[in-house]
Design an enzyme around this catalytic site. Structure first.
Site, PDB file in Angstrom:
ATOM      1  NE  ARG A 166      -0.368 -10.979   6.688  1.00  8.75           N
ATOM      2  CZ  ARG A 166      -1.274 -11.665   6.755  1.00  8.75           C
ATOM      3  NH1 ARG A 166      -1.261 -11.457   8.308  1.00  8.75           N
ATOM      4  NH2 ARG A 166      -2.408 -12.347   6.040  1.00  8.75           N
ATOM      5  CG  HIS A 188      -3.975  -7.457   8.175  1.00 16.01           C
ATOM      6  ND1 HIS A 188      -3.303  -7.729   7.082  1.00 16.01           N
ATOM      7  CD2 HIS A 188      -4.641  -6.820   8.442  1.00 16.01           C
ATOM      8  CE1 HIS A 188      -3.818  -6.472   6.552  1.00 16.01           C
ATOM      9  NE2 HIS A 188      -4.278  -6.030   7.514  1.00 16.01           N
ATOM     10  CE1 TYR A 232      -4.139 -15.438   7.050  1.00 18.27           C
ATOM     11  CE2 TYR A 232      -6.171 -14.412   8.851  1.00 18.27           C
ATOM     12  CZ  TYR A 232      -4.471 -14.782   8.507  1.00 18.27           C
ATOM     13  OH  TYR A 232      -4.185 -13.097   8.629  1.00 18.27           O
TER      14      TYR A 232
HETATM   15  C1  LIG Z   1      -9.172  -0.145  -0.761  1.00 18.52           C
HETATM   16  C2  LIG Z   1      -9.167  -0.809   0.586  1.00 18.52           C
HETATM   17  N1  LIG Z   1     -10.047  -1.540   0.295  1.00 18.52           N
HETATM   18  C3  LIG Z   1      -9.776  -2.406   1.574  1.00 18.52           C
HETATM   19  C4  LIG Z   1      -9.204  -1.940   2.388  1.00 18.52           C
HETATM   20  C5  LIG Z   1      -8.938  -3.321   4.057  1.00 18.52           C
HETATM   21  N2  LIG Z   1      -7.737  -3.544   4.537  1.00 18.52           N
HETATM   22  C6  LIG Z   1      -6.314  -2.897   4.940  1.00 18.52           C
HETATM   23  S1  LIG Z   1      -5.460  -3.929   4.370  1.00 18.52           S
HETATM   24  C7  LIG Z   1      -6.292  -5.747   3.367  1.00 18.52           C
HETATM   25  C8  LIG Z   1      -5.290  -6.325   2.582  1.00 18.52           C
HETATM   26  C9  LIG Z   1      -4.634  -6.283   2.086  1.00 18.52           C
HETATM   27  O1  LIG Z   1      -4.062  -7.573   1.753  1.00 18.52           O
HETATM   28  P1  LIG Z   1      -2.680  -6.427   0.917  1.00 18.52           P
HETATM   29  O2  LIG Z   1      -2.109  -5.794  -0.289  1.00 18.52           O
HETATM   30  O3  LIG Z   1      -1.827  -8.288  -0.087  1.00 18.52           O
HETATM   31  O4  LIG Z   1      -1.251  -6.602   1.665  1.00 18.52           O
HETATM   32  P2  LIG Z   1      -0.394  -6.811   3.243  1.00 18.52           P
HETATM   33  O5  LIG Z   1      -1.666  -6.342   3.711  1.00 18.52           O
HETATM   34  O6  LIG Z   1      -0.909  -8.353   2.739  1.00 18.52           O
HETATM   35  O7  LIG Z   1       0.425  -6.544   2.536  1.00 18.52           O
HETATM   36  C10 LIG Z   1      -7.130  -5.369   3.382  1.00 18.52           C
HETATM   37  C11 LIG Z   1      -8.206  -5.483   2.654  1.00 18.52           C
HETATM   38  C12 LIG Z   1      -8.221  -1.209   2.818  1.00 18.52           C
HETATM   39  N3  LIG Z   1      -6.799  -0.432   3.437  1.00 18.52           N
HETATM   40  N4  LIG Z   1      -8.204  -0.538   1.849  1.00 18.52           N
END
Ligand SMILES: Cc1ncc(C[n+]2csc(CCOP(=O)(O)OP(=O)(O)O)c2C)c(N)n1
Lengths: 335, 361
Positions: free
Chosen positions: B262, B266, B275
């Protein structure tokens, strides 16, 4: 032709069979619901009769069961799933609250998820921990769900059929302690979903109960008669949405009300009922609305559960505390 | 050229990510999958250009306060576009919040795509119109919905397949594991595509996973797994297409891990400098999926300046459409708050709707 006598488990079994028969889209799945027929035998014989495509065992994973049911409902099927016991539905809680309850709303009505989640519910059967939770408030607090709990075999049959036909998701709470209670079931009766019912007419006080507490309320009404109180019993049947009309009409008539449930009282369902009735019937009330509930403790071990669960004596005590005139002025009734 | 079918590869992914193009856009020496046809490659290029322009436009709109939040997928276009183009119309797509480019590639109206992030409503499009599930914000819950939809398709005798997108962080959630297990047991026609972009917000892979790769997680569920270079659009397309074909033919599920990155933070609200090191971003910029396919297409004589300019012009027009759509002030109707809770509003909801209407008079 007389109506057959069935246990609640038998009535539910017949309800599932008739629903599977009536609509090809209906599926029944969960843990041990196939050849075993479920730990309470509610699905007994269904796999043999309808085949593995319609009635099947899943991997042991509640979130998986509800999450896949949501996907199946999105794709045109009508899943009826079983959670093995009340407290074991908690792993599925996120799927229930975040998706099942909200998908219609999130998609502005485009996606319907007509899923029924059957949950054996409540105590009174000597079950060990995590097998006797009264979890109704978690679900009733969630908009988008219907929460239904039958108090008689006949209601069990009809409410289950209506729940399976419902376009909205339904949490169907099956009072475990009533699974083996038998009574007549009129298959032609037709029971409307979302409506409470006056189970017994009375003039002095309304006992409001649902599911496992319906027989307790009815017994209390019999006992109260001997004490000179004419109690009306309302069985809510559907906890959400709430039937204000039927319940408020009864309380306006009697002027007194006691809400009875097994779940802990604090932030419990009885608080909601009392608040709604106070708002609607204040000027008809002769006394505050009282609650008779389980204590605010985790569900106790089997040898102590009788101390936790509301019984006839506790409900009678509550009725006695309802500020009857003879107690208030201390004159009436004194010889 | 010898290529290897999905079943010949077994359950375990190869040690190195599968690729068809090197970072410089040259064909890899011994590819295990056939290169997509020229038409597909040109379409991949065009859609990636449109997607990147869309992404930049959405990011710009957050700066103007038009979007409440936007999770960019810049750098992940090979996955977003490659995977979606590998689907047929009858297949289903289950996206996450980050997959807006996948949605517009699928044909969802760009303004409807952004409704969720704009805050107008929770969803702007009809999930049935293009067979696209609602963009999912709880992590990994969509994996189970995809398995359910796919299994239902089989039960109904249809041959549609469900593709579910998830992130590296989402693979740690219980639902991912339940979904892989259900899919394996049911042999459901579902393809899991993990876009491993290195971070779950700030948490790096080293704190997320102890397995040799995320693709290795399929083996315990009996789900064949593939590791693919997620910045190689040709490879992502080929791998997803292969998995979709296998699923359609009754071969069951596949787990694909696409290694990508990415480029942006975020979301627009995040500060990635806290980070990760800028040198890391520079490294990944040198592996840009768009540059890669462009170099390859030029070397093959399939792309020249004229064609590229035409695609860029189309992307500008697309961005203008997004801008106009998002700049139009459409006030959502508060009365709709009470609709769509139940099939029919309950008496209590009707009362509450009347109360709000009174307040708004
Ligand atoms: C069940 C849940 N816990 C926490 C969150 C908060 N949250 C949103 S995005 C994220 C990180 C997700 O990372 P990843 O699965 O690698 O996807 P990316 O954002 O990198 O595409 C978190 C912890 C959430 N959306 N859902």
């Amino acid at each position: 032709m007389t109506a057959p006598t069935l246990s609640m488990a038998g009535a539910l079994n017949r309800g599932l069979a008739d629903a599977l028969d009536a609509d090809d889209r209906v599926l029944v799945f969960g843990e041990d619901v196939g050849p075993l027929g479920g730990v309470f035998r509610v699905t007994d014989g269904l796999a043999a009769r309808f085949g593995e495509r319609r009635v099947f065992d899943t991997p042991l994973a509640e979130s998986g069961i509800v999450g896949t049911a949501i996907g199946m409902a999105m794709n045109g099927l009508r899943p009826v799933v079983e959670m093995q016991f009340d407290a074991f539905a908690y792993p599925a809680f996120e799927q229930i609250t975040s998706h099942l309850a909200k998908l219609r709303n999130r998609t502005r009505g485009k996606v319907e998820v007509p899923v029924v989640i059957r949950i054996p519910y409540g105590g009174g059967i000597g079950g060990v921990e995590h097998h006797c939770d009264s979890s109704e408030m978690y679900y009733t607090h969630t908009p988008g769900l219907r929460v239904v709990t039958p108090g008689t075999p006949e209601d069990a049959y009809h409410l289950l059929r209506a729940s399976i036909d419902s376009p909205d998701p339904v949490i169907f709470l099956e009072p475990k302690r009533l699974y083996w209670a038998k009574s007549e079931v009129d298959f032609a009766a037709g029971v409307p979903v979302d409506r409470a019912v006056v189970r017994r007419e009375g003039a002095d006080v309304t006992l409001i109960a649902y599911g496992p507490m319906v027989p307790v309320a009815l017994e209390t009404a019999d006992a109260a008669r001997e004490e000179g109180w004419d109690a009306e019993v309302v069985d809510l049947r559907t906890l959400s949405p709430f039937d204000d009309e039927t319940v408020a009409a009864s309380v306006r008539k009697t002027g007194r009300a006691v809400v009875v449930h097994e779940a802990s009282g604090f932030c419990g369902y009885g608080a909601e009922v009392a608040a709604r009735l106070t708002e609607r019937c204040f000027h008809h009330l002769h006394a505050p609305i009282l609650r008779v509930t389980g204590y605010d403790i985790p569900y106790p071990p089997p040898k102590l559960e009788e101390h936790h669960l509301p019984n006839v004596d506790r409900v009678l005590d509550a009725i006695a505390r309802l500020q009857w005139d003879d107690q208030v002025d201390g004159v009436v009734g004194v010889a | 050229m010898t290529t290897v079918t999905r079943s010949e590869r077994g359950l375990l992914p190869a040690a190195e990510p599968l690729a068809l193009l090197t970072a410089a856009g040259e064909p890899v020496p011994a590819p295990v999958l056939p290169m997509p046809g020229d038409e597909v490659l040109l379409d991949l290029h065009r859609r990636m250009v449109l997607g990147r322009r869309f992404d930049a436009q959405a990011t710009a709109l957050t700066k103007q306060g038009r979007l409440a939040v936007y999770p960019s997928s810049r750098g992940q276009e090979a996955c977003e576009v490659g995977a979606v183009l590998a689907l047929d119309e009858r297949d289903w797509l289950f996206p996450t919040y980050r997959d807006s480019v996948a949605l517009v590639t699928r044909g969802v109206d760009p303004v409807e795509t952004l409704t969720l992030l704009q805050g107008g409503w929770h969803l702007g499009y009809d999930p049935y119109e293009h067979r696209v599930g609602p963009q999912c914000t709880p992590l990994a819950t969509n994996t189970l919905h995809a398995v359910g939809v796919a299994h239902a398709a089989r039960l109904k005798g249809e041959d549609s397949v469900a593709l579910v997108l998830l992130g590296d962080g989402a693979t740690s959630e219980g639902d991912t594991h339940e979904a892989l297990n259900f899919a394996g047991v049911w042999q459901a026609p579902v393809v899991f595509l993990v876009q491993n972009n290195g971070y779950a917000i700030s948490v790096p892979m080293s704190k997320q996973n102890a397995a040799p790769s995320l693709a290795h997680k399929g083996i315990g569920y009996g789900v064949p797994s593939v590791l693919v270079d997620g910045n190689d659009p040709a490879a992502v397309y080929a791998v997803v297409r292969d998995a979709v074909r296998a699923a359609r033919e009754g071969g069951g599920p596949t787990l694909i891990e696409a290694k990508t990155y990415r480029i942006e933070a975020h979301t627009n609200a995040d500060d990635a400098n806290r980070y990760r090191d800028p040198s890391e971003v520079a490294y990944w910029l040198s592996r840009d999926p768009l540059d890669r396919i462009e170099a390859y297409l030029r070397s093959r004589g399939l792309l020249d300046d004229a064609r590229r300019d035409a695609v860029l012009a189309e992307a500008e027009a697309f961005a203008a459409k997004v801008r106009d759509g998002m700049n139009a002030d459409v006030a959502p109707d508060p009365a709709e708050l009470f609709e769509h809770v139940y099939a029919q509003p309950t008496p209590a909801l009707r009362e509450q709707a009347a109360q709000l209407a009174e307040e708004l008079r």
